[in-house]
Design a protein around this motif. Structure first.
Motif, PDB file in Angstrom:
ATOM      1  N   UNK A 155       1.045  -1.288  -0.050  1.00 26.77           N
ATOM      2  CA  UNK A 155      -0.092   0.168  -0.533  1.00 26.77           C
ATOM      3  C   UNK A 155       1.081   1.336  -0.366  1.00 26.77           C
ATOM      4  N   UNK A 156       0.467   2.425  -1.293  1.00 24.58           N
ATOM      5  CA  UNK A 156       1.906   2.681  -1.024  1.00 24.58           C
ATOM      6  C   UNK A 156       1.047   4.340  -0.751  1.00 24.58           C
ATOM      7  N   UNK A 157       0.429   4.580  -0.654  1.00 22.16           N
ATOM      8  CA  UNK A 157      -0.854   5.710  -0.279  1.00 22.16           C
ATOM      9  C   UNK A 157      -2.374   5.537  -0.046  1.00 22.16           C
ATOM     10  N   UNK A 158      -2.918   6.292   0.557  1.00 21.21           N
ATOM     11  CA  UNK A 158      -4.214   6.595   1.468  1.00 21.21           C
ATOM     12  C   UNK A 158      -4.638   7.533   1.286  1.00 21.21           C
ATOM     13  N   UNK A 159      -5.550   7.388   0.400  1.00 22.93           N
ATOM     14  CA  UNK A 159      -6.647   9.278   0.416  1.00 22.93           C
ATOM     15  C   UNK A 159      -7.964   9.098   0.404  1.00 22.93           C
ATOM     16  N   UNK A 160      -8.559  10.056   1.257  1.00 24.38           N
ATOM     17  CA  UNK A 160     -10.034   9.963   1.501  1.00 24.38           C
ATOM     18  C   UNK A 160     -10.877  10.022  -0.077  1.00 24.38           C
ATOM     19  N   UNK A 161     -11.694   9.302   0.066  1.00 20.55           N
ATOM     20  CA  UNK A 161     -13.000   9.594  -1.209  1.00 20.55           C
ATOM     21  C   UNK A 161     -14.127   9.346  -0.798  1.00 20.55           C
ATOM     22  N   UNK A 162     -14.586  10.510  -0.379  1.00 22.23           N
ATOM     23  CA  UNK A 162     -16.045  10.678   0.464  1.00 22.23           C
ATOM     24  C   UNK A 162     -15.808   9.863   1.933  1.00 22.23           C
ATOM     25  N   UNK A 163     -16.777   8.886   1.979  1.00 24.58           N
ATOM     26  CA  UNK A 163     -16.124   8.244   3.004  1.00 24.58           C
ATOM     27  C   UNK A 163     -16.189   7.129   3.195  1.00 24.58           C
ATOM     28  N   UNK A 164     -15.314   6.984   2.146  1.00 23.18           N
ATOM     29  CA  UNK A 164     -14.234   6.006   1.986  1.00 23.18           C
ATOM     30  C   UNK A 164     -12.904   6.278   2.194  1.00 23.18           C
ATOM     31  N   UNK A 165     -11.992   5.539   2.028  1.00 25.97           N
ATOM     32  CA  UNK A 165     -10.838   5.498   1.983  1.00 25.97           C
ATOM     33  C   UNK A 165     -10.190   5.037   0.378  1.00 25.97           C
ATOM     34  N   UNK A 166      -9.839   5.185  -0.821  1.00 29.66           N
ATOM     35  CA  UNK A 166      -9.002   4.932  -1.792  1.00 29.66           C
ATOM     36  C   UNK A 166      -7.371   4.143  -1.233  1.00 29.66           C
ATOM     37  N   UNK A 167      -6.932   3.286  -1.718  1.00 27.13           N
ATOM     38  CA  UNK A 167      -5.995   2.917  -1.295  1.00 27.13           C
ATOM     39  C   UNK A 167      -5.099   2.404  -2.491  1.00 27.13           C
ATOM     40  N   UNK A 168      -3.909   3.166  -2.790  1.00 30.65           N
ATOM     41  CA  UNK A 168      -2.941   3.100  -3.966  1.00 30.65           C
ATOM     42  C   UNK A 168      -1.825   1.623  -4.297  1.00 30.65           C
ATOM     43  N   UNK A 169      -1.993   0.735  -4.551  1.00 35.02           N
ATOM     44  CA  UNK A 169      -1.005  -0.720  -4.683  1.00 35.02           C
ATOM     45  C   UNK A 169       0.299  -0.142  -5.013  1.00 35.02           C
ATOM     46  N   UNK A 170       0.924  -0.886  -5.237  1.00 36.35           N
ATOM     47  CA  UNK A 170       2.143  -1.947  -6.170  1.00 36.35           C
ATOM     48  C   UNK A 170       2.004  -2.892  -5.628  1.00 36.35           C
ATOM     49  N   UNK A 171       2.711  -3.871  -6.835  1.00 37.32           N
ATOM     50  CA  UNK A 171       2.667  -5.449  -6.862  1.00 37.32           C
ATOM     51  C   UNK A 171       2.268  -6.040  -8.464  1.00 37.32           C
ATOM     52  N   UNK A 172       2.351  -7.095  -7.969  1.00 35.76           N
ATOM     53  CA  UNK A 172       2.018  -8.133  -9.726  1.00 35.76           C
ATOM     54  C   UNK A 172       0.873  -7.421 -10.329  1.00 35.76           C
ATOM     55  N   UNK A 173      -0.303  -6.768  -9.411  1.00 33.35           N
ATOM     56  CA  UNK A 173      -1.882  -6.581 -10.471  1.00 33.35           C
ATOM     57  C   UNK A 173      -1.747  -5.340  -9.533  1.00 33.35           C
ATOM     58  N   UNK A 174      -0.526  -4.128  -9.883  1.00 28.79           N
ATOM     59  CA  UNK A 174      -1.047  -3.381  -9.638  1.00 28.79           C
ATOM     60  C   UNK A 174      -2.619  -2.427  -9.685  1.00 28.79           C
ATOM     61  N   UNK A 175      -3.143  -1.778  -8.935  1.00 29.89           N
ATOM     62  CA  UNK A 175      -4.116  -1.948  -8.627  1.00 29.89           C
ATOM     63  C   UNK A 175      -4.623  -0.696  -7.422  1.00 29.89           C
ATOM     64  N   UNK A 176      -5.847  -0.497  -6.970  1.00 31.77           N
ATOM     65  CA  UNK A 176      -6.419   0.636  -6.114  1.00 31.77           C
ATOM     66  C   UNK A 176      -7.476   0.239  -5.453  1.00 31.77           C
ATOM     67  N   UNK A 177      -8.104   0.049  -4.079  1.00 29.55           N
ATOM     68  CA  UNK A 177      -8.926   0.027  -3.186  1.00 29.55           C
ATOM     69  C   UNK A 177      -9.886   0.734  -2.937  1.00 29.55           C
ATOM     70  N   UNK A 178     -11.105   0.505  -2.865  1.00 25.24           N
ATOM     71  CA  UNK A 178     -12.489   1.098  -1.991  1.00 25.24           C
ATOM     72  C   UNK A 178     -11.901   0.897  -0.362  1.00 25.24           C
TER      73      UNK A 178
END
Length: 488
Positions: A155-178
């Motif tokens: 997990x490289x960065x955590x940012x707020x998105x409304x009442x949720x958190x968006x997690x920016x990932x790095x790895x084999x299948x880099x993506x984001x998670x809400x």
């Protein structure tokens, strides 16, 4: 009961133990009822770290029916935590009988795992738990509970998105998670970084390493090694250097005397675990600051592992002030005006606790409330290190420094060493970790329930499954035996 008292678990083998564990969990209706309303594309709880605390946090949440969770770890499978990387002690410090991450399940303890394979006699003969064996146990723990860990994901960065958190990932299948909630189960360095003293600034890195770094000890054969510090990690790294043929190893210790007493061990109890977080700030600070000042000594066995070598030396009252390259060696200078030469320096200087060093928070790291923002200790209890600990809410969540400026921090939970100043030793150390996980799971469940209260209320209104179908009774008229104004 004596250590060698026979038990049905002894020599039963892991398949039998796992069958018994699964039966026990079925009796407890595990996993718990899935009660959290789902949001499409949203994870309810994401756990960073799949070491002991991360695995246990997942299990505690699953017991409580919080099932829409993910567990992420940047390490390869089987290498989570420090046990096979920078931890270099021969055995754990903790007594072998401690229940650790079992979460009140006897069949999930290290003791049950060990005795199922090796029996009561071997259990009685073992003094402390060998470090690699503890990792074997945690691997089994993960497999037996089928914890869905996603390895090689950072997990490289955590940012707020409304009442949720968006997690920016790095790895084999880099993506984001809400995700709705985020748990930092990231261990000893989970809310800080390696403590690199300024006296190595400018010194080429080929001459030094931190005790948590990957070190080629074979390259130290025949070398003069200086180890700064005398805590557990410093001692274990000194022993590794000696056992790999170092010509000499010198502990450079700023204290005048060797720390010998583990003060926190002397007050460990269920009362301390349960009551510490309820204490006023001055008492919580006093306990932690005193433990810092007295310092936890290196384990008895680890220290002997060094001192049994004739070419090992302990130098006290030697505070390092500077280092400089001198030929193919390093001149290490001390506050008393003396110095020594070394071919390689190992920094056994531990880790900082400082949310500002965590890149995952981005600029919002400055918004995290710290102890130094809240409490001004007496002059004789000052501690800059302790002041950098986060000042947490009672549920492990972070607080914002300025009300209303970073409200999303309440959705991030500090289930690692950084919580110890606020809540005690319940999120990293083996003795109290199950109590801490239960505490965390209840707090998360309560918050999730409150946030979805309208949905739960509507669910109550909509619920229409009858428990009675009308066939269970017959209605009859009451035949009066007395009427108003008449006598029967």
């Amino acid at each position: 009961m004596p250590d060698t008292e026979p038990s049905p678990i002894d020599d039963c083998g892991l398949p039998v133990l796992e069958a018994r564990l699964n039966e026990d969990l079925r009796f407890l209706c595990y996993p718990g009822k899935d009660w959290v309303p789902r949001r499409e594309g949203v994870t309810d709880v994401t756990i960073i770290g799949a070491g002991m605390c991360g695995l246990l946090a997942w299990f505690a949440l699953s017991m409580g029916g919080v099932l829409n969770t993910r567990v992420l770890d940047r390490s390869a499978k089987g290498l989570e935590g420090p046990w096979l990387t920078y931890a270099r002690m021969e055995t754990l410090r903790s007594p072998k009988e401690l229940t650790g991450p079992c979460y009140r399940q006897g069949t999930l303890t290290f003791q049950a795992w060990f005795r199922a394979q090796f029996g009561a006699a071997a259990w009685g003969a073992m003094d402390k738990i060998p470090r690699p064996m503890w990792m074997d146990y945690l691997r089994w723990y993960r497999r037996a509970l089928e914890v869905p860990v996603e390895n090689d994901v950072s997990v490289d960065l955590v940012e707020p998105e409304g009442d949720l958190l968006r997690l920016h990932l790095s790895g084999p299948d880099s993506d984001t998670i809400l995700t709705r909630k985020l748990v930092f189960a990231t261990g000893r360095d989970g809310i800080g970084e390696e403590n690199i003293p300024g006296f190595v600034d400018g010194l080429p890195h080929k001459y030094w390493a931190h005790s948590a770094d990957e070190i080629d000890f074979t390259a130290l054969e025949g070398k003069r090694v200086a180890v700064v510090g005398v805590g557990a990690s410093a001692v274990d790294n000194a022993a590794e250097a000696l056992e790999h043929g170092a010509a000499e190893v010198r502990h450079l210790i700023r204290r005048k005397e060797m720390p010998t007493i583990n003060k926190m061990m002397g007050i460990g109890s269920f009362g301390f675990t349960a009551g510490f977080a309820e204490l006023p700030d001055e008492w919580r600070w006093r306990f932690m600051q005193y433990s810092f000042v007295t310092q936890t000594p290196a384990p008895h066995g680890s220290t002997l592992r060094v001192s049994r070598h004739d070419n090992a030396f302990f130098h006290f009252d030697k505070a390092v002030t500077s280092t400089q390259e001198e030929g193919d060696a390093v001149r290490v200078c001390f506050a008393d005006g003396t110095s020594c030469l070394a071919d390689f320096v190992i920094l056994g200087t531990g880790f900082t606790v400082d949310p500002l060093s965590r890149l995952e928070f981005g600029n919002a790291a400055n918004e995290i409330l710290l102890w130094e923002d809240v409490y001004a200790p007496p002059k004789d209890e000052l501690s800059a290190d302790l002041g950098r600990f986060p000042y947490l809410n009672p549920d492990f969540s972070f607080r914002e420094k300025v009300p209303g400026k970073a409200t999303w921090l309440k959705n991030v939970y500090c289930f690692n060493y950084g919580a110890s100043a606020s809540l005690g030793k319940v999120s990293g150390d083996i003795p109290g970790v199950s109590e801490g996980a239960e505490w965390l799971a209840r707090a998360l469940a309560a918050t999730l329930y409150a946030e979805d209260i309208e949905a739960h209320w509507q669910g109550m209104l909509d619920y229409s499954k009858p428990e009675l179908d009308g066939s269970e009774w017959t209605a009859t008229e009451l035949e009066p035996t007395e009427r108003e104004g008449q006598v029967a």
